[in-house]
Design a protein around this motif. Structure first.
Motif, PDB file in Angstrom:
ATOM      1  N   ALA A   8       6.782   8.072   4.150  1.00  0.00           N
ATOM      2  CA  ALA A   8       6.994   7.498   5.166  1.00  0.00           C
ATOM      3  C   ALA A   8       6.601   8.250   6.799  1.00  0.00           C
ATOM      4  O   ALA A   8       6.992   9.495   6.672  1.00  0.00           O
ATOM      5  N   VAL A   9       5.753   7.665   7.373  1.00  0.00           N
ATOM      6  CA  VAL A   9       5.326   8.423   8.690  1.00  0.00           C
ATOM      7  C   VAL A   9       5.762   7.395   9.645  1.00  0.00           C
ATOM      8  O   VAL A   9       5.712   6.192   9.631  1.00  0.00           O
ATOM      9  N   ARG A  10       5.440   7.960  10.873  1.00  0.00           N
ATOM     10  CA  ARG A  10       5.650   7.398  12.193  1.00  0.00           C
ATOM     11  C   ARG A  10       4.500   6.513  12.596  1.00  0.00           C
ATOM     12  O   ARG A  10       3.265   6.919  12.680  1.00  0.00           O
ATOM     13  N   GLY A  11       4.820   5.249  12.713  1.00  0.00           N
ATOM     14  CA  GLY A  11       3.546   4.272  13.230  1.00  0.00           C
ATOM     15  C   GLY A  11       3.493   4.211  14.738  1.00  0.00           C
ATOM     16  O   GLY A  11       4.211   4.720  15.448  1.00  0.00           O
ATOM     17  N   GLU A  12       3.016   3.215  15.216  1.00  0.00           N
ATOM     18  CA  GLU A  12       2.938   2.564  16.498  1.00  0.00           C
ATOM     19  C   GLU A  12       4.583   2.462  16.891  1.00  0.00           C
ATOM     20  O   GLU A  12       5.159   1.527  16.139  1.00  0.00           O
ATOM     21  N   GLY A  13       4.642   2.967  17.929  1.00  0.00           N
ATOM     22  CA  GLY A  13       6.054   2.493  18.590  1.00  0.00           C
ATOM     23  C   GLY A  13       7.137   3.142  17.903  1.00  0.00           C
ATOM     24  O   GLY A  13       8.317   3.209  17.953  1.00  0.00           O
ATOM     25  N   GLY A  14       6.774   4.234  16.807  1.00  0.00           N
ATOM     26  CA  GLY A  14       7.771   4.855  16.432  1.00  0.00           C
ATOM     27  C   GLY A  14       8.302   4.377  14.845  1.00  0.00           C
ATOM     28  O   GLY A  14       9.389   5.005  14.359  1.00  0.00           O
ATOM     29  N   ALA A  15       7.998   3.076  14.621  1.00  0.00           N
ATOM     30  CA  ALA A  15       8.449   2.502  13.552  1.00  0.00           C
ATOM     31  C   ALA A  15       7.917   3.368  12.157  1.00  0.00           C
ATOM     32  O   ALA A  15       6.777   3.692  12.354  1.00  0.00           O
ATOM     33  N   LEU A  16       8.865   3.433  11.263  1.00  0.00           N
ATOM     34  CA  LEU A  16       8.141   4.123   9.907  1.00  0.00           C
ATOM     35  C   LEU A  16       7.315   3.181   9.048  1.00  0.00           C
ATOM     36  O   LEU A  16       7.816   2.225   9.067  1.00  0.00           O
ATOM     37  N   VAL A  17       6.458   3.637   8.645  1.00  0.00           N
ATOM     38  CA  VAL A  17       5.599   2.970   7.946  1.00  0.00           C
ATOM     39  C   VAL A  17       5.169   3.603   6.556  1.00  0.00           C
ATOM     40  O   VAL A  17       5.063   4.789   6.364  1.00  0.00           O
ATOM     41  N   ARG A  18       4.680   2.853   5.473  1.00  0.00           N
ATOM     42  CA  ARG A  18       4.490   3.581   4.354  1.00  0.00           C
ATOM     43  C   ARG A  18       2.976   4.036   4.203  1.00  0.00           C
ATOM     44  O   ARG A  18       2.113   3.378   4.519  1.00  0.00           O
ATOM     45  N   THR A  19       2.804   5.172   3.598  1.00  0.00           N
ATOM     46  CA  THR A  19       1.487   5.854   3.542  1.00  0.00           C
ATOM     47  C   THR A  19       1.409   6.478   2.105  1.00  0.00           C
ATOM     48  O   THR A  19       2.502   6.603   1.392  1.00  0.00           O
ATOM     49  N   LEU A  20       0.498   7.118   1.713  1.00  0.00           N
ATOM     50  CA  LEU A  20       0.451   7.989   0.408  1.00  0.00           C
ATOM     51  C   LEU A  20       0.156   9.372   0.761  1.00  0.00           C
ATOM     52  O   LEU A  20      -0.584   9.774   1.701  1.00  0.00           O
ATOM     53  N   SER A  21       0.764  10.210  -0.102  1.00  0.00           N
ATOM     54  CA  SER A  21       0.547  11.544   0.121  1.00  0.00           C
ATOM     55  C   SER A  21      -0.742  12.072  -0.147  1.00  0.00           C
ATOM     56  O   SER A  21      -1.105  13.309   0.414  1.00  0.00           O
ATOM     57  N   ALA A  22      -1.507  11.621  -0.678  1.00  0.00           N
ATOM     58  CA  ALA A  22      -2.976  11.905  -0.816  1.00  0.00           C
ATOM     59  C   ALA A  22      -3.933  10.480  -1.324  1.00  0.00           C
ATOM     60  O   ALA A  22      -3.177   9.504  -1.623  1.00  0.00           O
ATOM     61  N   GLU A  23      -5.086  10.764  -1.198  1.00  0.00           N
ATOM     62  CA  GLU A  23      -5.999   9.603  -1.576  1.00  0.00           C
ATOM     63  C   GLU A  23      -5.789   9.235  -2.931  1.00  0.00           C
ATOM     64  O   GLU A  23      -6.038  10.318  -3.790  1.00  0.00           O
ATOM     65  N   PRO A  24      -5.514   8.091  -3.359  1.00  0.00           N
ATOM     66  CA  PRO A  24      -5.001   7.703  -4.709  1.00  0.00           C
ATOM     67  C   PRO A  24      -6.361   7.821  -5.776  1.00  0.00           C
ATOM     68  O   PRO A  24      -7.280   7.558  -5.293  1.00  0.00           O
ATOM     69  N   GLY A  25      -5.871   8.212  -6.799  1.00  0.00           N
ATOM     70  CA  GLY A  25      -6.947   8.076  -7.829  1.00  0.00           C
ATOM     71  C   GLY A  25      -6.998   7.043  -8.764  1.00  0.00           C
ATOM     72  O   GLY A  25      -6.061   6.171  -8.628  1.00  0.00           O
ATOM     73  N   CYS A  26      -7.855   6.619  -9.511  1.00  0.00           N
ATOM     74  CA  CYS A  26      -7.920   5.428 -10.405  1.00  0.00           C
ATOM     75  C   CYS A  26      -6.677   5.323 -11.537  1.00  0.00           C
ATOM     76  O   CYS A  26      -5.860   4.533 -11.648  1.00  0.00           O
ATOM     77  N   ALA A  27      -6.502   6.678 -11.987  1.00  0.00           N
ATOM     78  CA  ALA A  27      -5.383   6.858 -13.131  1.00  0.00           C
ATOM     79  C   ALA A  27      -4.106   6.561 -12.526  1.00  0.00           C
ATOM     80  O   ALA A  27      -3.209   5.922 -13.230  1.00  0.00           O
ATOM     81  N   GLY A  28      -3.700   7.153 -11.190  1.00  0.00           N
ATOM     82  CA  GLY A  28      -2.391   6.778 -10.595  1.00  0.00           C
ATOM     83  C   GLY A  28      -2.291   5.415 -10.303  1.00  0.00           C
ATOM     84  O   GLY A  28      -1.271   4.794 -10.529  1.00  0.00           O
ATOM     85  N   LEU A  29      -3.316   4.494  -9.992  1.00  0.00           N
ATOM     86  CA  LEU A  29      -3.268   3.182  -9.595  1.00  0.00           C
ATOM     87  C   LEU A  29      -3.119   2.427 -10.751  1.00  0.00           C
ATOM     88  O   LEU A  29      -2.082   1.474 -11.045  1.00  0.00           O
ATOM     89  N   LEU A  30      -3.878   2.714 -11.768  1.00  0.00           N
ATOM     90  CA  LEU A  30      -3.563   1.994 -13.283  1.00  0.00           C
ATOM     91  C   LEU A  30      -2.178   2.146 -13.598  1.00  0.00           C
ATOM     92  O   LEU A  30      -1.641   1.412 -14.343  1.00  0.00           O
ATOM     93  N   ALA A  31      -1.687   3.189 -13.327  1.00  0.00           N
ATOM     94  CA  ALA A  31      -0.354   3.674 -13.935  1.00  0.00           C
ATOM     95  C   ALA A  31       0.718   2.902 -13.203  1.00  0.00           C
ATOM     96  O   ALA A  31       1.682   2.519 -14.074  1.00  0.00           O
ATOM     97  N   VAL A  32       0.643   2.570 -12.171  1.00  0.00           N
ATOM     98  CA  VAL A  32       1.458   1.447 -11.492  1.00  0.00           C
ATOM     99  C   VAL A  32       1.510   0.113 -12.099  1.00  0.00           C
ATOM    100  O   VAL A  32       2.625  -0.471 -12.383  1.00  0.00           O
ATOM    101  N   VAL A  33       0.380  -0.331 -12.327  1.00  0.00           N
ATOM    102  CA  VAL A  33       0.299  -1.903 -12.965  1.00  0.00           C
ATOM    103  C   VAL A  33       0.736  -1.488 -14.492  1.00  0.00           C
ATOM    104  O   VAL A  33       1.387  -2.329 -15.032  1.00  0.00           O
ATOM    105  N   ALA A  34       0.535  -0.460 -15.289  1.00  0.00           N
ATOM    106  CA  ALA A  34       0.640  -0.446 -16.632  1.00  0.00           C
ATOM    107  C   ALA A  34       2.513  -0.192 -16.661  1.00  0.00           C
ATOM    108  O   ALA A  34       2.823  -0.679 -17.561  1.00  0.00           O
ATOM    109  N   ARG A  35       3.136   0.639 -15.844  1.00  0.00           N
ATOM    110  CA  ARG A  35       4.393   0.747 -15.964  1.00  0.00           C
ATOM    111  C   ARG A  35       4.963  -0.494 -15.797  1.00  0.00           C
ATOM    112  O   ARG A  35       6.140  -0.760 -16.243  1.00  0.00           O
TER     113      ARG A  35
END
Length: 214
Positions: free
Chosen positions: A124-151
């Motif tokens: 969770a990081v501060r976006g425009e206006g100070g609102a919290l927005v979601r981002t990722l801790s690092a650039e995602p790899g294929c295996a991690g994104l496949l894991a989301v769908v598989a889970r």
């Protein structure tokens, strides 16, 4: 599924990410459906529209290999969900573990292998206006994104309530899968505006023809 770039392509909402992925293929779509993940750019669009990654996420490593792996997962999820529907229609409630029977191409083994990977870590990081927005801790790899769908697929197959709500559209040549969360579990169409409307038009035509014959 959230609408993003290519809202026309991604307008279908099955109720689960894994079923949304199945709907991107010709075998899991409406009549005359075509391959929607027809290139790395389209996969990047889908990942954003499905909210697997926040808008603007860097995907510099995304290439044709990612496309092949997501299509394989799509085929495996479709195969396992179809097997579950066949069991439900036969009146037998089997556990997800029993879906991995000979003849399924080891789809369940591949699904479990992908689900064991760690998904991308959110921040969770501060976006425009100070609102919290979601981002990722690092650039995602294929295996991690496949894991989301598989889970998500594993959760669906092993949850008796969700599994019991799994449906295939009753419209003509439509093969879309979705979760029926309607009151009384009476939903028949992937979309009342598309397949449902198509069936109502066809029914109206049949009535008119029948009336003329009388």
């Amino acid at each position: 599924m959230a609408a993003g770039r290519g809202a026309y392509v991604w307008r279908f909402d099955s109720g689960r990410i894994c079923l949304d992925l199945v709907a991107t293929g010709p075998a899991g779509g409406t009549p005359r459906a075509r391959e929607q993940l027809d290139g790395p750019g389209r996969l990047a669009d889908w990942l954003t529209a499905a909210q697997l990654v926040p808008p603007g996420t860097a995907l510099s490593a995304l290439d044709a290999t990612w496309l092949t792996r997501f299509r394989q997962l799509r085929a495996d999820v479709d195969r396992l969900m179809s097997a579950q529907l066949a069991l439900a229609e036969s009146g037998v409630d089997h556990s997800a573990a029993q879906l991995g029977r000979p003849g399924d191409g080891n789809a369940l083994d591949r699904l479990n292998f992908l689900a064991a990977e760690a998904p991308p870590g959110p921040r969770a990081v501060r976006g425009e206006g100070g609102a919290l927005v979601r981002t990722l801790s690092a650039e995602p790899g294929c295996a991690g994104l496949l894991a989301v769908v598989a889970r998500d697929a594993v959760d669906l197959l092993t949850d008796p309530v969700a599994r019991g709500a799994l449906r295939r559209c009753a419209g003509g040549a439509c093969h879309r899968l979705y979760l029926d969360t309607s009151r009384g579990g009476r939903r028949r169409w992937c979309s009342g505006e598309v397949c449902g409307n198509r069936e109502r038009v066809a029914r109206h035509r049949r009535r008119r023809i029948s009336t003329k014959e009388i």
